[in-house]
Design a protein around this motif. Structure first.
Motif, short mmCIF file in Angstrom:
data_model
loop_
_atom_site.label_atom_id
_atom_site.label_comp_id
_atom_site.label_asym_id
_atom_site.label_seq_id
_atom_site.Cartn_x
_atom_site.Cartn_y
_atom_site.Cartn_z
N ALA A 81 4.45 -1.35 -9.22
CA ALA A 81 3.92 -0.02 -9.57
C ALA A 81 2.93 -0.06 -10.73
N SER A 82 2.59 -1.26 -11.20
CA SER A 82 1.69 -1.35 -12.36
C SER A 82 0.22 -1.29 -11.96
N ALA A 83 -0.08 -1.38 -10.67
CA ALA A 83 -1.49 -1.45 -10.25
C ALA A 83 -1.62 -1.04 -8.78
N GLY A 84 -2.85 -0.85 -8.35
CA GLY A 84 -3.20 -0.73 -6.94
C GLY A 84 -2.40 0.29 -6.14
N ILE A 85 -1.94 -0.15 -4.98
CA ILE A 85 -1.28 0.75 -4.02
C ILE A 85 0.05 1.27 -4.59
N GLY A 86 0.80 0.42 -5.30
CA GLY A 86 2.08 0.84 -5.88
C GLY A 86 1.91 1.94 -6.91
N ALA A 116 7.61 -3.78 -12.16
CA ALA A 116 6.58 -4.84 -12.08
C ALA A 116 6.77 -5.71 -13.31
N ARG A 117 5.90 -6.73 -13.47
CA ARG A 117 6.07 -7.61 -14.64
C ARG A 117 5.40 -7.06 -15.89
N ARG A 118 4.23 -6.43 -15.77
CA ARG A 118 3.45 -6.06 -16.96
C ARG A 118 3.91 -4.72 -17.54
N GLU A 119 4.68 -4.81 -18.63
CA GLU A 119 5.29 -3.61 -19.20
C GLU A 119 4.24 -2.63 -19.72
N GLU A 169 10.36 -6.33 -14.48
CA GLU A 169 11.12 -7.38 -13.80
C GLU A 169 10.14 -8.30 -13.07
N ASP A 170 10.50 -9.57 -12.99
CA ASP A 170 9.75 -10.52 -12.18
C ASP A 170 10.52 -10.75 -10.89
N LEU A 171 9.99 -10.28 -9.78
CA LEU A 171 10.72 -10.37 -8.51
C LEU A 171 10.77 -11.78 -7.94
N ALA A 172 10.08 -12.72 -8.59
CA ALA A 172 10.22 -14.12 -8.19
C ALA A 172 11.59 -14.67 -8.63
N ASN A 201 9.02 -1.04 -1.31
CA ASN A 201 8.85 -2.48 -1.57
C ASN A 201 7.38 -2.81 -1.39
N ASN A 202 6.66 -2.78 -2.51
CA ASN A 202 5.20 -2.90 -2.46
C ASN A 202 4.68 -4.15 -3.16
N ALA A 203 5.42 -4.69 -4.13
CA ALA A 203 4.91 -5.83 -4.92
C ALA A 203 4.45 -6.95 -4.00
N LEU A 238 0.56 -18.69 4.03
CA LEU A 238 1.83 -18.06 4.43
C LEU A 238 1.75 -16.54 4.51
N TYR A 239 0.63 -15.97 4.09
CA TYR A 239 0.57 -14.51 3.94
C TYR A 239 0.82 -13.77 5.27
N GLY A 240 0.12 -14.21 6.34
CA GLY A 240 0.27 -13.53 7.63
C GLY A 240 1.71 -13.62 8.13
N PHE A 291 -9.10 -1.35 -2.05
CA PHE A 291 -9.54 -1.59 -3.43
C PHE A 291 -8.32 -1.61 -4.36
N SER A 292 -8.10 -2.73 -5.03
CA SER A 292 -6.97 -2.90 -5.95
C SER A 292 -7.22 -4.20 -6.70
N GLU A 293 -6.20 -4.71 -7.39
CA GLU A 293 -6.36 -6.00 -8.09
C GLU A 293 -6.08 -7.19 -7.17
N1 LIG Z 1 -5.30 -4.83 -1.30
C1 LIG Z 1 -5.32 -5.17 -0.03
O1 LIG Z 1 -6.41 -5.41 0.54
C2 LIG Z 1 -4.02 -5.20 0.75
C3 LIG Z 1 -4.10 -5.21 2.15
C4 LIG Z 1 -2.91 -5.25 2.90
C5 LIG Z 1 -1.68 -5.28 2.26
N2 LIG Z 1 -1.64 -5.28 0.90
C6 LIG Z 1 -0.30 -5.32 0.28
O2 LIG Z 1 -0.12 -4.18 -0.55
C7 LIG Z 1 0.79 -4.47 -1.60
C8 LIG Z 1 0.20 -4.03 -2.92
O3 LIG Z 1 -0.97 -4.78 -3.17
P1 LIG Z 1 -2.21 -4.21 -4.00
O4 LIG Z 1 -3.38 -4.30 -3.13
O5 LIG Z 1 -1.87 -2.92 -4.63
O6 LIG Z 1 -2.33 -5.40 -5.08
P2 LIG Z 1 -2.38 -5.36 -6.68
O7 LIG Z 1 -3.32 -4.31 -7.17
O8 LIG Z 1 -2.65 -6.78 -7.08
O9 LIG Z 1 -0.90 -4.96 -7.09
C9 LIG Z 1 0.18 -5.83 -6.85
C10 LIG Z 1 1.40 -5.33 -7.59
O10 LIG Z 1 2.48 -6.25 -7.35
C11 LIG Z 1 3.07 -6.59 -8.61
N3 LIG Z 1 3.63 -7.92 -8.57
C12 LIG Z 1 3.02 -9.09 -8.20
N4 LIG Z 1 3.85 -10.12 -8.36
C13 LIG Z 1 5.02 -9.61 -8.85
C14 LIG Z 1 6.26 -10.19 -9.26
N5 LIG Z 1 6.46 -11.50 -9.22
N6 LIG Z 1 7.24 -9.37 -9.72
C15 LIG Z 1 7.04 -8.04 -9.78
N7 LIG Z 1 5.89 -7.43 -9.43
C16 LIG Z 1 4.89 -8.22 -8.97
C17 LIG Z 1 1.91 -6.48 -9.61
O11 LIG Z 1 2.40 -6.19 -10.92
P3 LIG Z 1 2.51 -7.21 -12.15
O12 LIG Z 1 1.34 -8.16 -12.06
O13 LIG Z 1 2.48 -6.30 -13.33
O14 LIG Z 1 3.83 -7.87 -11.95
C18 LIG Z 1 1.19 -5.24 -9.08
O15 LIG Z 1 1.80 -4.07 -9.58
C19 LIG Z 1 1.07 -5.98 -1.51
O16 LIG Z 1 2.32 -6.18 -0.86
C20 LIG Z 1 -0.08 -6.50 -0.65
O17 LIG Z 1 0.29 -7.67 0.06
C21 LIG Z 1 -2.77 -5.23 0.14
#
Ligand SMILES: NC(=O)c1ccc[n+]([C@@H]2O[C@H](COP(=O)([O-])OP(=O)(O)OC[C@H]3O[C@@H](n4cnc5c(N)ncnc54)[C@H](OP(=O)(O)O)[C@@H]3O)[C@@H](O)[C@H]2O)c1
Length: 265
Positions: A16-21, A39-42, A65-68, A92-94, A157-159, A192-194
């Protein structure tokens, strides 16, 4: 059992710290949900917490929390129990993608990847869904991707991880939907996200045409509407819907051939 839509509700969102979450946190809060932000970044979570409290007047809580860490899902569940927070919706978005070839990446990085993308998702569903079923109300969104249908990237492994989420989400929706608990596999395309900065592919994907892209806010609003409508799978946007339908019809041999021609982005 209660499914009264008027009762105060809480959503727990990972990533929830960035992007779609982060965008999903805003959409849920706008619709009267209190939010638990993981998320990890407080520092980033605190900013989202402050924005949500000010903008919508909802309660917001940060849970760094670090979900790893395989112990993280249980810690998250215990924290909610200790703080008497009833989780009515789970997102479940991370997620992230590794850019290295399979053999280049370390085993630990593969383990961490599968823990974050797959195992933590299953574990959090297993922890939070029983009380949802008991109460007769629950909403779960699991972030898959159009990559669940796409030709594979060499050694990536992503797909496979996202195909797992697509199948798993439908399986638990089938089990829980009769008890008022819906699970949606949300499948965005380029958003558009990180994400692409973390993956290190920003340079190449930024050359893709604008019509292939959606904003995180658009993806989040569609995801919220889809889970509230009880859709088991939602592909974001018309372009991605068309692409995923075509990809789903392609025989594996054709997809494999396309994969062979691809340059890794
Ligand atoms: N952007 C795309 O083009 C796209 C397309 C299809 C699907 N998705 C999926 O959409 C979801 C969200 O992605 P996004 O595009 O919003 O990317 P994003 O902007 O990079 O955001 C990813 C989020 O996941 C968190 N995260 C990453 N590793 C983590 C960990 N070990 N523990 C806890 N939190 C963790 C990050 O927070 P911290 O770094 O603060 O931990 C961040 O809040 C992902 O599942 C991605 O696979 C994205």
């Amino acid at each position: 059992m209660s499914n009264d839509a008027a009762l105060p509700k809480t959503v727990l969102i990972t990533g929830a710290s960035a992007g779609i979450g982060k965008a999903l946190a805003h959409v849920f809060a706008q619709n009267n949900f209190d939010v638990v932000l993981v998320a990890r970044r407080e520092d980033k979570l605190k900013q989202v917490e402050t924005d949500i409290k000010h903008k919508y007047g909802q309660m917001a809580y940060c849970l760094p929390e670090d979900l790893a860490d395989p112990a993280a899902p249980q810690r998250i569940y215990d924290w909610c129990q200790q703080n008497h927070i009833q989780v009515d919706a789970l997102v479940n978005n991370a997620g992230y993608a590794l850019h290295d070839d399979f053999l280049q990446a370390t085993w630990q990085s593969h383990l961490d990847f599968m823990q974050v993308l797959n195992i933590s998702v299953v574990h959090l569903c297993h922890l939070f869904a029983p009380a949802m079923k008991e109460r007769g109300y629950g909403r779960i969104i699991n972030l898959a991707s159009v990559a669940a249908w796409s030709p594979q990237l060499k050694g990536n492994l992503y797909g496979a991880a996202k195909s797992f989420i697509l199948d798993f989400s439908q399986a638990i929706d089938l089990e829980l939907q009769p008890y008022g608990v819906n699970c949606t596999a949300l499948c965005p395309g380029f958003t558009f996200s990180e994400f692409h900065d973390v993956m290190g592919t920003r340079g190449s994907v930024s050359k893709l045409p604008r019509f292939l892209w959606m904003t995180a806010e658009e993806v989040a609003q569609e995801g919220f509407d889809a889970v509230m409508e009880g859709k088991p799978v939602h592909v974001n946007g018309r372009v991605n819907q068309g692409l995923s339908q075509v990809m789903a019809m392609l025989p594996s041999s054709v997809k494999y051939y396309i994969s062979k021609q691809q340059k890794v982005m």
